[in-house]
Design an enzyme around this catalytic site. Structure first.
Site, mmCIF file in Angstrom:
data_model
loop_
_atom_site.group_PDB
_atom_site.id
_atom_site.type_symbol
_atom_site.label_atom_id
_atom_site.label_comp_id
_atom_site.label_asym_id
_atom_site.label_seq_id
_atom_site.Cartn_x
_atom_site.Cartn_y
_atom_site.Cartn_z
ATOM 1 N N ARG A 33 46.073 53.890 65.076
ATOM 2 C CA ARG A 33 45.576 52.536 64.778
ATOM 3 C C ARG A 33 44.148 52.371 65.283
ATOM 4 N NH1 ARG A 33 46.408 48.407 67.916
ATOM 5 N NH2 ARG A 33 48.423 49.068 68.703
ATOM 6 N N TYR A 86 33.606 37.156 45.815
ATOM 7 C CA TYR A 86 35.029 37.428 45.563
ATOM 8 C C TYR A 86 35.865 36.271 46.137
ATOM 9 C CZ TYR A 86 39.520 39.758 45.736
ATOM 10 O OH TYR A 86 40.841 40.074 45.580
ATOM 11 N N ASP A 156 27.934 42.924 50.406
ATOM 12 C CA ASP A 156 29.080 43.558 49.752
ATOM 13 C C ASP A 156 28.517 44.262 48.521
ATOM 14 O OD1 ASP A 156 31.251 44.156 48.105
ATOM 15 O OD2 ASP A 156 32.439 42.457 48.826
ATOM 16 N N LYS A 180 37.592 50.094 44.514
ATOM 17 C CA LYS A 180 36.932 50.002 43.207
ATOM 18 C C LYS A 180 36.253 51.331 42.850
ATOM 19 C CE LYS A 180 38.293 45.694 43.029
ATOM 20 N NZ LYS A 180 38.878 45.413 44.321
HETATM 21 N N1 PLP Z 1 34.655 42.591 47.433
HETATM 22 C C1 PLP Z 1 34.564 42.567 46.095
HETATM 23 C C2 PLP Z 1 33.220 42.446 45.455
HETATM 24 C C3 PLP Z 1 35.722 42.662 45.322
HETATM 25 O O1 PLP Z 1 35.635 42.631 43.985
HETATM 26 C C4 PLP Z 1 36.988 42.778 45.978
HETATM 27 C C5 PLP Z 1 38.236 42.880 45.214
HETATM 28 O O2 PLP Z 1 38.287 42.684 44.009
HETATM 29 C C6 PLP Z 1 37.011 42.784 47.367
HETATM 30 C C7 PLP Z 1 35.841 42.705 48.075
HETATM 31 C C8 PLP Z 1 38.316 42.915 48.119
HETATM 32 O O3 PLP Z 1 38.713 44.239 48.089
HETATM 33 P P1 PLP Z 1 40.248 44.712 48.224
HETATM 34 O O4 PLP Z 1 40.932 44.275 46.963
HETATM 35 O O5 PLP Z 1 40.119 46.191 48.362
HETATM 36 O O6 PLP Z 1 40.805 44.041 49.411
#
Ligand code: PLP
Length: 365
Positions: A33, A86, A156, A180
């Site tokens: 962990r 998101y 991000d 992704k």
């Molecule tokens: N950031 C972006 C731009 C996303 O599109 C997503 C999910 O679609 C996330 C973060 C969250 O990622 P996760 O689904 O792996 O938790």
């Protein structure tokens, strides 16, 4: 005999020889962990990809964003997030209000985000490309403003791996949903935070407290996916551009969003920020037949699966008002242009002529 690939350390615990063993960054290596050698391989790979000092890997993109918020924010601090980030990223920031964190949601443009940043802002969380309307944020402009007040900027960069490097532009950290493009096969969840000036220890301790480290087998799958990231991203970006060009000419389409299109209002910003003319696999468009047209289109696809998520080798289609933007207040949706005729495609690496044939048939004439 040395293996060509890194082994997977599927173990919860490590033997301790007397003293507590330390990982290569000085933390205890006694329990998975906290640290795990397979996870370390992934972290070093993502760090190299973004040109970072180091990275931490998490069990999902949201695992990473949770730790980011918890390590950077406390009662009384202020975070600025674009309102088209998101959905769960925005909602989690809003829910931190009950612990005394203030959240400012800004329209997703560099000007509006810069304006929202104030003397009390401690963190700005940006997304390079917004979803689902694919607005490209002029990240360096926001960083300039954040510097004036000493706020940290974390980007991000899930939508633009390999072509944009936020740390080079001066960001303090980079977040990825590894789920992704980076893992790329729609078969594993993961997240990462790559460190520029962000301090590793706060993030590391929150990851340990929340238990949100990625599992070794998942980490290995992501590393395996990453080996083809460059070729996949190039292929799917070319496919997506061809699809966007096709959609732009189609009589059943009233508007296309794709920063790779020369006429797209975000093309110039993307061209300036991105190191190569590759704009990713996500294309969105508005169906000329309104809501009925959009829903009918999704139902008529045969090769492209209706499904959430993006960035994998398979093309998938989603309906933002029922997925990414489902919980968004209607007036915010309207402001952002997320209408009920909007369809989002995540184009994969298939034969592009077959994809276009499927789209053309599903659109009808
Ligand atoms: N950031 C972006 C731009 C996303 O599109 C997503 C999910 O679609 C996330 C973060 C969250 O990622 P996760 O689904 O792996 O938790």
């Amino acid at each position: 005999m040395r293996p060509l690939h890194e082994p997977v350390y599927v173990t919860a615990v490590f033997r301790q020889a007397g003293e507590t063993e330390l990982s290569d960054r000085g933390f205890d290596l006694k329990y998975s962990r906290e640290e795990n050698p397979t996870v370390r391989v992934l972290e070093k790979s993502v760090s190299l990809l973004e040109g970072g000092r180091d990275a931490l890997a998490f069990n999902s993109g949201m695992g990473a964003i949770s730790c980011l918020y918890l390590s950077q924010l406390s009662a009384g601090s202020e975070v600025v997030v674009p309102m088209e980030a998101y959905g769960t990223t925005v909602q989690l920031a809003e829910e931190l209000g009950k612990f005394g964190v203030r959240v400012k949601l800004a329209y997703p443009s560099a000007e509006a985000i810069a304006e929202a940043i104030g003397e009390n802002t401690s963190l700005v969380l940006l997304e390079t490309v917004t979803n689902p309307t694919l607005k490209v944020i002029d990240v360096p402009e926001v960083i300039k403003r954040a510097r004036e007040v000493g706020a940290k900027v974390v980007v991000d960069n899930t939508f633009s791996p390999t072509v944009f490097h936020p740390l080079k532009a001066g960001a303090d950290g980079v977040v990825h949903s590894l789920t992704k493009y980076i893992a790329g096969h729609n078969d594993v969840l993961g997240g990462a935070i790559v460190l520029g000036s962000l301090d590793v220890s706060g993030l590391w301790h929150w990851r340990r407290r929340l238990g949100s480290i990625i599992q070794p087998l998942d980490a290995w799958l992501v590393v395996r996916g990453m080996k083809t990231l460059e070729v996949r991203f190039e292929r799917l970006s070319r496919n997506a551009l061809a699809v966007a060009e096709f959609l732009s000419e189609h009589p059943r389409v009233r508007e296309v969003h794709y920063p790779g299109l020369k006429e797209d209002p975000h093309h110039e910003t993307a061209r300036r920020l991105f190191e190569r003319p590759l704009y990713g696999g996500v294309v969105s468009f508005k169906h000329a037949g309104g809501k009925g047209g959009a829903v009918g289109f999704l139902r008529s696809l045969r090769k492209i699966f209706p499904s959430p998520s993006l960035g994998g080798v398979e093309s998938i289609a989603s309906y933002p008002v029922m997925s990414a933007a489902k919980t968004m207040p209607p007036e915010r949706r309207e402001l952002l242009g997320i209408t009920d005729d909007l369809v989002r495609l995540s184009i994969g690496i298939e034969d592009v002529d077959e994809l276009i044939e499927d789209i053309d048939r599903a659109l009808g004439r």
